[in-house]
Write an enzyme that holds these catalytic residues in place. Structure first.
Site, PDB file in Angstrom:
ATOM      1  N   HIS A  84       0.850  -1.193   0.000  1.00  0.00           N
ATOM      2  CA  HIS A  84       0.000   0.000   0.000  1.00  0.00           C
ATOM      3  C   HIS A  84       0.887   1.246   0.000  1.00  0.00           C
ATOM      4  O   HIS A  84       1.979   1.218   0.545  1.00  0.00           O
ATOM      5  CB  HIS A  84      -0.880   0.001   1.261  1.00  0.00           C
ATOM      6  N   ASP A 143      -7.817  -5.225  -0.064  1.00  0.00           N
ATOM      7  CA  ASP A 143      -8.289  -6.110  -1.132  1.00  0.00           C
ATOM      8  C   ASP A 143      -7.907  -7.574  -0.928  1.00  0.00           C
ATOM      9  O   ASP A 143      -8.414  -8.447  -1.625  1.00  0.00           O
ATOM     10  CB  ASP A 143      -7.708  -5.651  -2.485  1.00  0.00           C
TER      11      ASP A 143
HETATM   12  C1  LIG Z   1      -0.173  -0.750  -3.869  1.00  0.00           C
HETATM   13  C2  LIG Z   1       1.153  -0.620  -4.570  1.00  0.00           C
HETATM   14  C3  LIG Z   1       0.939  -0.044  -5.989  1.00  0.00           C
HETATM   15  C4  LIG Z   1       2.059   0.320  -3.777  1.00  0.00           C
HETATM   16  O1  LIG Z   1       3.233   0.424  -4.501  1.00  0.00           O
HETATM   17  P1  LIG Z   1       4.476   1.253  -3.958  1.00  0.00           P
HETATM   18  O2  LIG Z   1       4.023   2.507  -3.320  1.00  0.00           O
HETATM   19  O3  LIG Z   1       5.444   1.333  -5.079  1.00  0.00           O
HETATM   20  O4  LIG Z   1       5.028   0.281  -2.860  1.00  0.00           O
HETATM   21  P2  LIG Z   1       6.348   0.423  -2.063  1.00  0.00           P
HETATM   22  O5  LIG Z   1       7.090   1.675  -2.393  1.00  0.00           O
HETATM   23  O6  LIG Z   1       6.022   0.187  -0.648  1.00  0.00           O
HETATM   24  O7  LIG Z   1       7.214  -0.798  -2.595  1.00  0.00           O
HETATM   25  C5  LIG Z   1       8.448  -1.135  -1.968  1.00  0.00           C
HETATM   26  C6  LIG Z   1       9.012  -2.347  -2.637  1.00  0.00           C
HETATM   27  O8  LIG Z   1       8.160  -3.460  -2.429  1.00  0.00           O
HETATM   28  C7  LIG Z   1       7.761  -4.037  -3.648  1.00  0.00           C
HETATM   29  N1  LIG Z   1       6.335  -4.384  -3.597  1.00  0.00           N
HETATM   30  C8  LIG Z   1       5.322  -3.571  -3.253  1.00  0.00           C
HETATM   31  N2  LIG Z   1       4.152  -4.226  -3.330  1.00  0.00           N
HETATM   32  C9  LIG Z   1       4.451  -5.471  -3.725  1.00  0.00           C
HETATM   33  C10 LIG Z   1       3.665  -6.593  -3.993  1.00  0.00           C
HETATM   34  N3  LIG Z   1       2.329  -6.552  -3.868  1.00  0.00           N
HETATM   35  N4  LIG Z   1       4.275  -7.711  -4.396  1.00  0.00           N
HETATM   36  C11 LIG Z   1       5.612  -7.763  -4.539  1.00  0.00           C
HETATM   37  N5  LIG Z   1       6.422  -6.721  -4.293  1.00  0.00           N
HETATM   38  C12 LIG Z   1       5.842  -5.591  -3.892  1.00  0.00           C
HETATM   39  C13 LIG Z   1       7.956  -2.928  -4.668  1.00  0.00           C
HETATM   40  O9  LIG Z   1       8.144  -3.475  -5.965  1.00  0.00           O
HETATM   41  C14 LIG Z   1       9.204  -2.258  -4.143  1.00  0.00           C
HETATM   42  O10 LIG Z   1      10.306  -3.068  -4.497  1.00  0.00           O
HETATM   43  P3  LIG Z   1      11.750  -2.395  -4.862  1.00  0.00           P
HETATM   44  O11 LIG Z   1      12.115  -1.597  -3.662  1.00  0.00           O
HETATM   45  O12 LIG Z   1      12.622  -3.571  -5.096  1.00  0.00           O
HETATM   46  O13 LIG Z   1      11.496  -1.570  -6.073  1.00  0.00           O
HETATM   47  C15 LIG Z   1       1.855  -1.992  -4.683  1.00  0.00           C
HETATM   48  O14 LIG Z   1       2.086  -2.475  -3.396  1.00  0.00           O
HETATM   49  C16 LIG Z   1       1.087  -3.005  -5.510  1.00  0.00           C
HETATM   50  O15 LIG Z   1       1.149  -2.976  -6.731  1.00  0.00           O
HETATM   51  N6  LIG Z   1       0.337  -3.950  -4.864  1.00  0.00           N
HETATM   52  C17 LIG Z   1      -0.380  -4.962  -5.560  1.00  0.00           C
HETATM   53  C18 LIG Z   1      -1.691  -4.448  -6.135  1.00  0.00           C
HETATM   54  C19 LIG Z   1      -2.707  -4.149  -5.051  1.00  0.00           C
HETATM   55  O16 LIG Z   1      -2.949  -4.940  -4.159  1.00  0.00           O
HETATM   56  N7  LIG Z   1      -3.322  -2.958  -5.171  1.00  0.00           N
HETATM   57  C20 LIG Z   1      -4.362  -2.522  -4.248  1.00  0.00           C
HETATM   58  C21 LIG Z   1      -3.851  -1.436  -3.364  1.00  0.00           C
HETATM   59  S1  LIG Z   1      -5.069  -0.994  -2.163  1.00  0.00           S
END
Ligand SMILES: CC(C)(COP(=O)(O)OP(=O)(O)OC[C@H]1O[C@@H](n2cnc3c(N)ncnc32)[C@H](O)[C@@H]1OP(=O)(O)O)[C@@H](O)C(=O)NCCC(=O)NCCS
Length: 379
Positions: A259, A315
Site C-alpha cells: 500500500h 483487497d
Molecule cells: C499498492 C502498490 C501499488 C504500492 O506500490 P508502492 O508505493 O510502489 O510500494 P512500495 O514503495 O512500498 O514498494 C516497496 C518495494 O516493495 C515491492 N512491492 C510492493 N508491493 C508489492 C507486492 N504486492 N508484491 C511484490 N512486491 C511488492 C515494490 O516493488 C518495491 O520493491 P523495490 O524496492 O525492489 O522496487 C503496490 O504495493 C502493488 O502494486 N500492490 C499490488 C496491487 C494491489 O494490491 N493494489 C491494491 C492497493 S489498495
C-alpha cells in the site's frame, strides 16, 4: 519571476486539503472516521450510522438516525427513465461506466431542483447507487428485476436486490461491515477527484460521476478480483511457496499486498479476514482461506527478510469474502462505489464549507524559444 515551490510527482507526501473526516496512519496501521477507530465502528455500528457520522461529524441520536434513515428510504426507488438507460446499456457496457452514466442522468432530474439541498442530493445518491448496481446486474444476466424492500437496511436491500433472494441475516451484517469499512479513506484518488470537481462548484452529479470514473481505474480498485485469479492460478496450498519464490525472483507483484500509505497490515484487512473465516461453508472455501493465510505468512516473511514492509491491504481478503456472500467479481468495483459514495459526499460537503478552487501548477519541462515554420518547411 515565478516563486519556486516544491514539486512532488503524484503529489506524493503533499497535503492538498484539510479534513476532519478520516485519517490513515500508515505506520500505526490505524484508520479513524471522525475520531472513531474503524475496528470500534465495525464491531459496534452499521452503515447508516457511519454514513451519518461521516456526513455530519457526530454519531446520531435515535431520533436523528430515524430521520436520516427515512430520508434514505425516500430515495429507494429508481426513476423509470434512468432504469431504462441502465437496461439499454447493461449488455455491452462495463459496470462502472453504467454507474457513471446513471449518476449523470440522475443529475438531469436532481441538479438544481427547487428546494433540494446538496445534502439531500447526497442522500439520494447514497440510496440510488445500490439500485443502479443491482439493476445493472439483473439486466446483464437476464434475471428478473427485484423491487426494493423498504423494510431492509441499506446493505440488506442491496444484497437482496443483487442476489434475488433473502440472504442469511449474518451475511447482511457482514456485507454491512464491508460497506462501512470502504466508505472513506482520506485523500485517495477518487476522493481527491471529487474534491477537485466540487471546487469548481459543479453539481453533485458531475462530482460523483467523475469520482466513479477515477475509481474505475485499475490502480485504484479491483485488486480483490485479481487476488481470486491468483489463488486460482496457484491451485493448492503446496504450490504457495514455489509460486511466491518464482514471483519474487521475477519481481512480480502479489495482488492484495502492499500500500502507498500503510507500512503494516491494513486495519480493514484484519476485520475482513475475521469475517472471511466466519463465512467458510465447504472444503473449497476453507481451502481458499488457508491459501490466503499461507500467502500472507510466507510473503510477508520473505519481504521482511529483504527489509520491505509489504503487508495485506483491504483487497487481500475482501474478494473471497464477497464471493462467499454470493457477489460475483464483476461487482467488486461497483460494491466499492456503493460504499465510497458516502465518503465522497462527506468530503464534498466539507470542501464546499470552505471552498477554494484547486488550481495547482505544472512544472513546464518542454521546449522554449521555438519559431513557427510553415508546413512546407517542416521535416
Ligand atoms: C499498492 C502498490 C501499488 C504500492 O506500490 P508502492 O508505493 O510502489 O510500494 P512500495 O514503495 O512500498 O514498494 C516497496 C518495494 O516493495 C515491492 N512491492 C510492493 N508491493 C508489492 C507486492 N504486492 N508484491 C511484490 N512486491 C511488492 C515494490 O516493488 C518495491 O520493491 P523495490 O524496492 O525492489 O522496487 C503496490 O504495493 C502493488 O502494486 N500492490 C499490488 C496491487 C494491489 O494490491 N493494489 C491494491 C492497493 S489498495
Amino acid at each position: 519571476m515565478v516563486e519556486k515551490v516544491a514539486y512532488s510527482k503524484g503529489l506524493d507526501g503533499i497535503y492538498a486539503a484539510e479534513s476532519k473526516i478520516s485519517r490513515v496512519d500508515g505506520i500505526a496501521g490505524e484508520l479513524i472516521y471522525r475520531g472513531y477507530d474503524i475496528a470500534d465502528l465495525a464491531i459496534n455500528s452499521n452503515s447508516e450510522e457511519v454514513a451519518y457520522l461521516l456526513l455530519n461529524g457526530k454519531l446520531p441520536t435515535a431520533l436523528e438516525l430515524e430521520h436520516f434513515t427515512d430520508k434514505l428510504l425516500k430515495y429507494r426507488r429508481l426513476h423509470n427513465r434512468v432504469a431504462k438507460i441502465i437496461k439499454d446499456l447493461s449488455m455491452e457496457t462495463p459496470p462502472m461506466k453504467v454507474i457513471q452514466t446513471a449518476i449523470a442522468a440522475l443529475g438531469g432530474i436532481w441538479d438544481n431542483k427547487d428546494g433540494q439541498s446538496a445534502y439531500e442530493t447526497f442522500l439520494a445518491y447514497i440510496s440510488q447507487v445500490p439500485l443502479i448496481v443491482s439493476l445493472y446486474w439483473r439486466y446483464l444476466n437476464n434475471l428478473p428485476v427485484i423491487e426494493p424492500d423498504i423494510n431492509l437496511s441499506l446493505a440488506g436491500n442491496c444484497l437482496y436486490m443483487i442476489l434475488g433472494y433473502m440472504p442469511p441475516k449474518r451475511h447482511i451484517e457482514i456485507f454491512d461491515k464491508i460497506l462501512l469499512l470502504h466508505m472513506d479513506h482520506d485523500l485517495n484518488a477518487s476522493t481527491f477527484t471529487a474534491r477537485v470537481v466540487a471546487s469548481t462548484l459543479a453539481p453533485v452529479s458531475a462530482v460523483l460521476s467523475a469520482a466513479v470514473g477515477a475509481l474505475s481505474g485499475p490502480l485504484h480498485g479491483g485488486a480483490n478480483e485479481r487476488v481470486l485469479e491468483m489463488i486460482q492460478e496457484i491451485g493448492s496450498i503446496e504450490n504457495v511457496e514455489p509460486y511466491l519464490d518464482r514471483l519474487v525472483a521475477n519481481k512480480g507483484k502479489v495482488m492484495g499486498m502492499g500500500h502507498r500509505i500503510y507500512r503494516t497490515k491494513d486495519p480493514r484487512a484484519h476485520i475482513l479476514q475475521k469475517m472471511l473465516r466466519e463465512t467458510v461453508k465447504d472444503d473449497e472455501s476453507l481451502k481458499k482461506v488457508a491459501m490466503l493465510e499461507k500467502i500472507e505468512e510466507c510473503f510477508t516473511a520473505k519481504m521482511e527478510a529483504e527489509g520491505k514492509k509489504i503487508y495485506p491491504n483491504v483487497d487481500f481478503y475482501s474478494g473471497v469474502l464477497l464471493s462467499n456472500l454470493g457477489i460475483h467479481p464483476t461487482l467488486f468495483p461497483p460494491v466499492f462505489a456503493i460504499a465510497r459514495v458516502v465518503g465522497w459526499s462527506a468530503q464534498v460537503n466539507e470542501q464546499w464549507q470552505d471552498n477554494k478552487l484547486f488550481r495547482p501548477l505544472a512544472l513546464y519541462v518542454g521546449e522554449v524559444n521555438q519559431r513557427y515554420v510553415t508546413i512546407e518547411e517542416r521535416k
